[in-house]
Design a protein around this motif. Structure first.
Motif, mmCIF file in Angstrom:
data_model
loop_
_atom_site.group_PDB
_atom_site.id
_atom_site.type_symbol
_atom_site.label_atom_id
_atom_site.label_comp_id
_atom_site.label_asym_id
_atom_site.label_seq_id
_atom_site.Cartn_x
_atom_site.Cartn_y
_atom_site.Cartn_z
ATOM 1 N N VAL A 144 0.836 -1.202 0.000
ATOM 2 C CA VAL A 144 0.000 0.000 0.000
ATOM 3 C C VAL A 144 0.870 1.252 0.000
ATOM 4 O O VAL A 144 0.663 2.176 -0.797
ATOM 5 C CB VAL A 144 -0.954 0.003 1.222
ATOM 6 N N VAL A 145 1.851 1.292 0.889
ATOM 7 C CA VAL A 145 2.691 2.487 1.018
ATOM 8 C C VAL A 145 3.566 2.680 -0.223
ATOM 9 O O VAL A 145 3.747 3.809 -0.696
ATOM 10 C CB VAL A 145 3.524 2.433 2.319
ATOM 11 N N THR A 146 4.075 1.606 -0.791
ATOM 12 C CA THR A 146 4.899 1.715 -2.001
ATOM 13 C C THR A 146 4.077 2.258 -3.164
ATOM 14 O O THR A 146 4.514 3.172 -3.885
ATOM 15 C CB THR A 146 5.514 0.354 -2.354
ATOM 16 N N ALA A 147 2.879 1.732 -3.344
ATOM 17 C CA ALA A 147 2.016 2.216 -4.428
ATOM 18 C C ALA A 147 1.623 3.673 -4.194
ATOM 19 O O ALA A 147 1.637 4.492 -5.127
ATOM 20 C CB ALA A 147 0.775 1.332 -4.544
ATOM 21 N N ALA A 148 1.292 4.022 -2.952
ATOM 22 C CA ALA A 148 0.917 5.409 -2.635
ATOM 23 C C ALA A 148 2.099 6.351 -2.845
ATOM 24 O O ALA A 148 1.919 7.489 -3.291
ATOM 25 C CB ALA A 148 0.409 5.505 -1.200
ATOM 26 N N SER A 149 3.292 5.889 -2.541
ATOM 27 C CA SER A 149 4.483 6.704 -2.753
ATOM 28 C C SER A 149 4.645 7.047 -4.232
ATOM 29 O O SER A 149 4.935 8.194 -4.592
ATOM 30 C CB SER A 149 5.724 5.971 -2.235
ATOM 31 N N GLU A 150 4.436 6.071 -5.089
ATOM 32 C CA GLU A 150 4.596 6.299 -6.526
ATOM 33 C C GLU A 150 3.569 7.299 -7.044
ATOM 34 O O GLU A 150 3.919 8.254 -7.737
ATOM 35 C CB GLU A 150 4.479 4.981 -7.292
ATOM 36 N N ILE A 151 2.295 7.117 -6.707
ATOM 37 C CA ILE A 151 1.298 8.054 -7.229
ATOM 38 C C ILE A 151 1.411 9.418 -6.544
ATOM 39 O O ILE A 151 1.131 10.440 -7.156
ATOM 40 C CB ILE A 151 -0.140 7.485 -7.196
ATOM 41 N N GLY A 152 1.879 9.432 -5.292
ATOM 42 C CA GLY A 152 2.118 10.701 -4.604
ATOM 43 C C GLY A 152 3.288 11.463 -5.210
ATOM 44 O O GLY A 152 3.252 12.691 -5.349
ATOM 45 N N ARG A 153 4.341 10.751 -5.591
ATOM 46 C CA ARG A 153 5.491 11.390 -6.242
ATOM 47 C C ARG A 153 5.087 12.025 -7.565
ATOM 48 O O ARG A 153 5.614 13.061 -7.958
ATOM 49 C CB ARG A 153 6.611 10.391 -6.504
ATOM 50 N N ASN A 154 4.151 11.380 -8.249
ATOM 51 C CA ASN A 154 3.683 11.945 -9.515
ATOM 52 C C ASN A 154 2.992 13.291 -9.303
ATOM 53 O O ASN A 154 3.080 14.169 -10.166
ATOM 54 C CB ASN A 154 2.760 10.969 -10.239
ATOM 55 N N ILE A 155 2.320 13.463 -8.160
ATOM 56 C CA ILE A 155 1.735 14.771 -7.849
ATOM 57 C C ILE A 155 2.831 15.826 -7.846
ATOM 58 O O ILE A 155 2.708 16.871 -8.488
ATOM 59 C CB ILE A 155 1.016 14.759 -6.478
ATOM 60 N N LEU A 156 3.908 15.557 -7.109
ATOM 61 C CA LEU A 156 4.995 16.537 -7.000
ATOM 62 C C LEU A 156 5.701 16.750 -8.344
ATOM 63 O O LEU A 156 6.006 17.879 -8.719
ATOM 64 C CB LEU A 156 5.997 16.100 -5.933
ATOM 65 N N LYS A 157 5.931 15.665 -9.050
ATOM 66 C CA LYS A 157 6.695 15.739 -10.300
ATOM 67 C C LYS A 157 5.940 16.471 -11.410
ATOM 68 O O LYS A 157 6.524 17.265 -12.149
ATOM 69 C CB LYS A 157 7.035 14.315 -10.768
ATOM 70 N N PHE A 158 4.652 16.211 -11.517
ATOM 71 C CA PHE A 158 3.915 16.726 -12.671
ATOM 72 C C PHE A 158 2.969 17.880 -12.357
ATOM 73 O O PHE A 158 2.691 18.701 -13.229
ATOM 74 C CB PHE A 158 3.138 15.595 -13.348
ATOM 75 N N ALA A 159 2.436 17.941 -11.140
ATOM 76 C CA ALA A 159 1.447 18.975 -10.819
ATOM 77 C C ALA A 159 1.960 19.992 -9.807
ATOM 78 O O ALA A 159 1.437 21.093 -9.723
ATOM 79 C CB ALA A 159 0.167 18.333 -10.276
ATOM 80 N N GLY A 160 2.948 19.608 -9.005
ATOM 81 C CA GLY A 160 3.479 20.518 -7.994
ATOM 82 C C GLY A 160 2.793 20.420 -6.653
ATOM 83 O O GLY A 160 3.420 20.541 -5.616
ATOM 84 N N HIS A 161 1.482 20.173 -6.672
ATOM 85 C CA HIS A 161 0.748 20.005 -5.410
ATOM 86 C C HIS A 161 -0.569 19.284 -5.682
ATOM 87 O O HIS A 161 -1.048 19.235 -6.822
ATOM 88 C CB HIS A 161 0.489 21.350 -4.725
#
Length: 141
Positions: free
Chosen positions: A47-64
């Motif tokens: 769960v945490v690994t998958a959430a980390s990946e989709i959460g990182r995409n927020i920072l990488k592509f959207a900023g917040h």
């Protein structure tokens, strides 16, 4: 990709993601939340690994954006639903983004396909120029 499952909005937690520190705190909260609800260590790590990946995409592509997580239920199954939500640029070619090695940012391109392999259900709703909502469910064994 799959259709949604019922969830319990009364126990939803929402964590704002604006920095690496915010993401780390959200993931720590998610880990504690999952363990309190009876997920074993292996399930919690998935769960945490998958959430980390989709959460990182927020920072990488959207900023917040934000992460949401809550209990999910389907028949006798109990699990967790996690969503990463942003109002960023969206994903121009979702079909390509779901394939291994596709990247628009110079990375290995294993993120979204990796999340799909880690969890039981994964869906992405995106619209170019409007943002993305990536949602997954993992059922307790």
């Amino acid at each position: 990709m799959t259709s949604g499952a019922p969830s319990d909005p009364s126990n939803m937690e929402r964590c704002s993601i604006r920095s690496d520190m915010d993401l780390s705190i959200a993931l720590a909260n998610l880990r504690a939340w999952a363990l309190r609800r009876g997920f074993d260590n292996a399930e919690t790590t998935r769960v945490v690994t998958a959430a980390s990946e989709i959460g990182r995409n927020i920072l990488k592509f959207a900023g917040h954006g934000h992460l949401e997580f809550q209990s999910a239920f389907r028949g006798t199954k109990q699990g967790v639903m996690v969503a990463a939500v942003d109002n960023g640029p969206g994903i121009a070619d979702l079909e390509a983004a779901m394939k291994d090695r596709y990247s628009t940012s110079g990375t290995l391109g294993l993120g979204l396909p990796g999340v799909k392999r880690l969890v039981d259900e994964f869906e992405v709703d995106t619209e170019p120029g409007k943002g993305t909502r990536a949602t997954f469910r993992l059922w307790r064994r």
